[in-house]
Write an enzyme that holds these catalytic residues in place. Structure first.
Site, PDB file in Angstrom:
ATOM      1  N   SER A 153      -7.805  -0.475   1.328  1.00 18.43           N
ATOM      2  CA  SER A 153      -8.064  -0.768  -0.078  1.00 18.43           C
ATOM      3  C   SER A 153      -7.778  -2.232  -0.339  1.00 18.43           C
ATOM      4  CB  SER A 153      -7.162   0.100  -0.960  1.00 18.43           C
ATOM      5  OG  SER A 153      -7.151  -0.361  -2.297  1.00 18.43           O
ATOM      6  N   TYR A 159       0.641   4.048  -3.750  1.00 16.46           N
ATOM      7  CA  TYR A 159      -0.693   3.905  -3.167  1.00 16.46           C
ATOM      8  C   TYR A 159      -0.837   2.574  -2.417  1.00 16.46           C
ATOM      9  CZ  TYR A 159      -5.769   3.504  -2.969  1.00 16.46           C
ATOM     10  OH  TYR A 159      -7.053   3.341  -2.543  1.00 16.46           O
ATOM     11  N   LYS A 175      -1.516   1.896   1.672  1.00 13.94           N
ATOM     12  CA  LYS A 175      -2.668   1.166   2.176  1.00 13.94           C
ATOM     13  C   LYS A 175      -2.256  -0.102   2.934  1.00 13.94           C
ATOM     14  CE  LYS A 175      -5.848   4.000   0.834  1.00 13.94           C
ATOM     15  NZ  LYS A 175      -6.690   4.711   1.819  1.00 13.94           N
TER      16      LYS A 175
END
Length: 255
Positions: free
Chosen positions: A173, A186, A190
């Protein structure tokens, strides 16, 4: 242990070489690989970017192996791929379960054969203020977004190394390059995917297997439905189909 003068010079020469190589690739990008007839396994294929990747590989002539925890969504993608006119096999798999990954990988090897391209795309997003996050959501984020890569790679990398041929593509990401507020769990997961891929690439190189490639994609913000009201200050939010216009903008990190 102090580095010798020779080691320092060698390091500097490598840095200069990679800078020149990167500049050259900006002007002369590498040719696209021909994936016709290749067996491509995509995790998280039932939704968002996973579905679009499946369709794009199908249009390019690849044979698809689709994994998703949601059987209905996965079958919907498989039906779309079949309409393109290529071979597709679909499997329900929870990539956070080592047993499920191992058993499903065994089925793939028996029914389809060795995988040529592994796309680790499955992802999940909870987000929210770091002090308000639930422990179970933090753990689940890392189980899906990060640890699952270990389980799939350990299943499908050995035949690639033996044949000195294959590709592992990990979907990270934009948050892997720059941390995002209210996405601490998150973003961290990533970042880990980015580091995992860099280290894996180095390990494959040390094993002397130049035919096996490991690459990481750090997509920009795309509305795949997993984040409510996604916003960006600098660029418009893309849709999964619209993201195909640019290979470096695929997803909001989730599939």
């Amino acid at each position: 242990m102090k580095a010798s003068v020779g080691e320092i010079i060698s390091l500097l020469m490598k840095i200069i070489y990679f800078y020149f190589e990167s500049f050259y690739r900006l002007i002369v990008p590498p040719a696209r690989q021909d994936v016709r007839g290749k067996k491509v396994l995509i995790t998280g294929a039932g939704h968002g970017i996973g579905r679009e990747l499946s369709l794009e590989f199908a249009r390019l002539g690849a044979s698809l192996i689709l994994w998703d925890i949601n059987k209905e969504n996965n079958e919907d993608t498989a039906d779309e791929v079949r309409r393109v006119g290529v071979t597709v096999h679909s499997y329900v798999c929870d990539v956070t379960s080592t047993d499920d990954v191992h058993n499903t990988a065994d089925r793939v090897r028996r029914e389809v054969g060795n995988v040529d391209i592994l796309v680790n795309n499955a992802g999940i997003l909870y987000g929210g203020p770091v002090l308000d996050m639930q422990e179970k959501h933090i753990r689940r984020t890392f189980e899906v977004n990060t640890l699952a890569h270990f389980w799939t790679v350990r299943e499908f990398l050995p035949p690639m190394l033996e044949a000195n041929k294959g590709v592992i593509m990990n979907i990270a990401s934009a948050s892997a390059k720059s941390g995002t507020a209210f996405l601490v769990d998150y973003s961290s997961s990533k970042y880990a995917v980015f580091g995992f891929t860099e280290a894996l690439r180095e390990e494959i190189d040390r094993l002397g297997k130049p035919g096996v490639q490991a690459t990481v994609v750090c997509p920009f913000f795309v509305d795949t439905g997993l984040c409510k009201y996604p916003k960006s200050r600098f660029d418009p939010i893309l849709t999964p189909k619209g993201s195909r216009r640019c290979t470096c903008r695929d997803d909001f990190g989730c599939s």
